[in-house]
Design a protein around this motif. Structure first.
Motif, mmCIF file in Angstrom:
data_model
loop_
_atom_site.group_PDB
_atom_site.id
_atom_site.type_symbol
_atom_site.label_atom_id
_atom_site.label_comp_id
_atom_site.label_asym_id
_atom_site.label_seq_id
_atom_site.Cartn_x
_atom_site.Cartn_y
_atom_site.Cartn_z
ATOM 1 N N GLY A 181 39.666 -33.281 28.710
ATOM 2 C CA GLY A 181 39.239 -34.668 28.604
ATOM 3 C C GLY A 181 40.138 -35.657 29.325
ATOM 4 N N GLU A 182 41.182 -35.178 30.019
ATOM 5 C CA GLU A 182 42.070 -36.066 30.767
ATOM 6 C C GLU A 182 41.462 -36.436 32.127
ATOM 7 N N VAL A 183 41.942 -37.533 32.694
ATOM 8 C CA VAL A 183 41.618 -37.887 34.081
ATOM 9 C C VAL A 183 42.611 -37.143 34.967
ATOM 10 N N PHE A 184 42.094 -36.351 35.903
ATOM 11 C CA PHE A 184 42.957 -35.592 36.808
ATOM 12 C C PHE A 184 42.968 -36.238 38.186
ATOM 13 N N ILE A 225 50.206 -41.748 38.806
ATOM 14 C CA ILE A 225 50.673 -40.975 37.648
ATOM 15 C C ILE A 225 51.698 -41.792 36.860
ATOM 16 N N ALA A 226 52.647 -42.388 37.567
ATOM 17 C CA ALA A 226 53.681 -43.185 36.903
ATOM 18 C C ALA A 226 53.082 -44.361 36.148
ATOM 19 N N ALA A 227 51.942 -44.868 36.649
ATOM 20 C CA ALA A 227 51.279 -46.008 36.005
ATOM 21 C C ALA A 227 50.373 -45.575 34.865
ATOM 22 N N GLY A 228 50.307 -44.271 34.580
ATOM 23 C CA GLY A 228 49.525 -43.783 33.450
ATOM 24 C C GLY A 228 48.037 -43.677 33.716
ATOM 25 N N LYS A 229 47.662 -43.513 34.972
ATOM 26 C CA LYS A 229 46.233 -43.469 35.306
ATOM 27 C C LYS A 229 45.642 -42.068 35.256
ATOM 28 N N GLY A 230 46.461 -41.070 34.916
ATOM 29 C CA GLY A 230 45.946 -39.717 34.819
ATOM 30 C C GLY A 230 47.069 -38.706 34.885
ATOM 31 N N VAL A 231 46.688 -37.441 35.045
ATOM 32 C CA VAL A 231 47.654 -36.349 35.177
ATOM 33 C C VAL A 231 47.330 -35.595 36.468
ATOM 34 N N SER A 232 48.278 -34.763 36.896
ATOM 35 C CA SER A 232 48.022 -34.019 38.124
ATOM 36 C C SER A 232 48.758 -32.692 38.116
#
Length: 295
Positions: A181-184, A225-232
């Motif tokens: 369910g995360e944004v990748f 990623i640092a801004a919390g917009k998803g994971v990678s």
């Protein structure tokens, strides 16, 4: 004896006249006369029989004339060979996947210069680089393993690990299924290596992403990623020290510890010493920073 003095002397002998020699060399007469006198003083002889109707070489002047012609021809040959060598530096076209740290590119260029090669670097994704290589647009490509075929000359350069990166406040990931369910985020959907690795991650963790977002480049990906917009999912060595301080790195296991990068190079290039080039590239990938956390 100077080249300019010998040239002046030869020109006077061939024209038979100091005035005409000065015109041919685009110099004033006094400059030509000064150079001839300098030669005569240096050799302690009279080189020219000077008459009102012109000049002709003395016996000693004739000896110098014959040697001077050889010396001037050698000087021209030396100059031409140096100029050719400078302008004919071998250019090697190399394609590199974008996930590698920038010091790899710098090292390749620097070592290539040491060997007399001009390394022309292009950045891209595995599939596009492989396609361009097959069309003879590159002499070599450095790509993710698993996409070339048996017809390619391959050399394994690196076996490294992939890690999950998140914003710093993200809870420690102990089970990848928690990423459901995360944004990748990924750099490019055209990057077959990244797409394949993401699919493996999704399958192994039984993950259905909320969505997959293409960032266009690694700098944008890391800042997002640092801004919390998803994971990678990224190669550990692609993370710089500056980026590392702004994100959290989560270690994976199993096949994610065995991400391979390989070199494909041409063996049919008459102008390229394939073995020497392969050794040079392989030495770059011995950099210990590739096996550390970031760079």
């Amino acid at each position: 004896m100077k080249i300019s003095e010998l040239l002046a002397f030869v020109t006077v002998v061939e024209t038979g006249n100091i005035t005409q020699a000065a015109e041919r060399l685009n110099r004033v007469q006094s400059s030509i006369s000064h150079r001839i006198r300098s030669l005569e003083d240096n050799l302690d002889v009279i080189l020219l029989d000077r008459r009102t109707d012109g000049c002709s070489p003395t016996a000693q002047g004739q000896i110098l004339y014959e040697y001077a012609l050889k010396i001037l021809n050698l000087a021209d040959d030396c100059k031409n060979n140096i100029s050719y060598s400078k302008n004919s530096q071998l250019t090697i076209r190399v394609g590199i996947i974008e996930c590698l740290p920038p010091y790899i590119i710098s090292s390749l260029i620097d070592l290539g210069q040491d060997l007399g090669w001009n390394i022309d670097i292009s950045i891209g994704n595995t599939i596009s680089l492989l396609s361009a290589f097959d069309k003879n647009e590159f002499d070599a490509v450095i790509i993710g393993a698993g996409f070339s075929n048996a017809q390619h000359a391959r050399t394994l350069l690196l076996s490294s690990e992939l890690v999950i990166i998140t914003e710093k406040s993200h809870p420690r990931i102990t089970d990848i299924s928690s990423l459901d369910g995360e944004v990748f985020l990924l750099s490019s959907k055209k990057c077959a290596t990244s797409t394949r690795n993401f699919n493996v991650l999704f399958d192994d963790g039984n993950i259905t992403p909320k969505r997959v977002v293409e960032c266009g480049s690694y700098p944008v990906l890391f800042s997002s990623i640092a801004a919390g917009k998803g994971v990678s999912l990224v190669l550990r060595c692609s993370i710089s020290g500056e980026v590392k301080s702004k994100i959290k790195i989560h270690q994976l296991s199993g096949q994610f510890n065995d991400f391979k990068i390989e070199l494909l190079s041409r063996t049919d290039c008459a102008y390229l010493d394939s073995a020497k080039f392969t050794d040079m590239v392989a030495s770059v990938f011995q950099d210990p920073r590739l096996r550390d956390v970031g760079y």
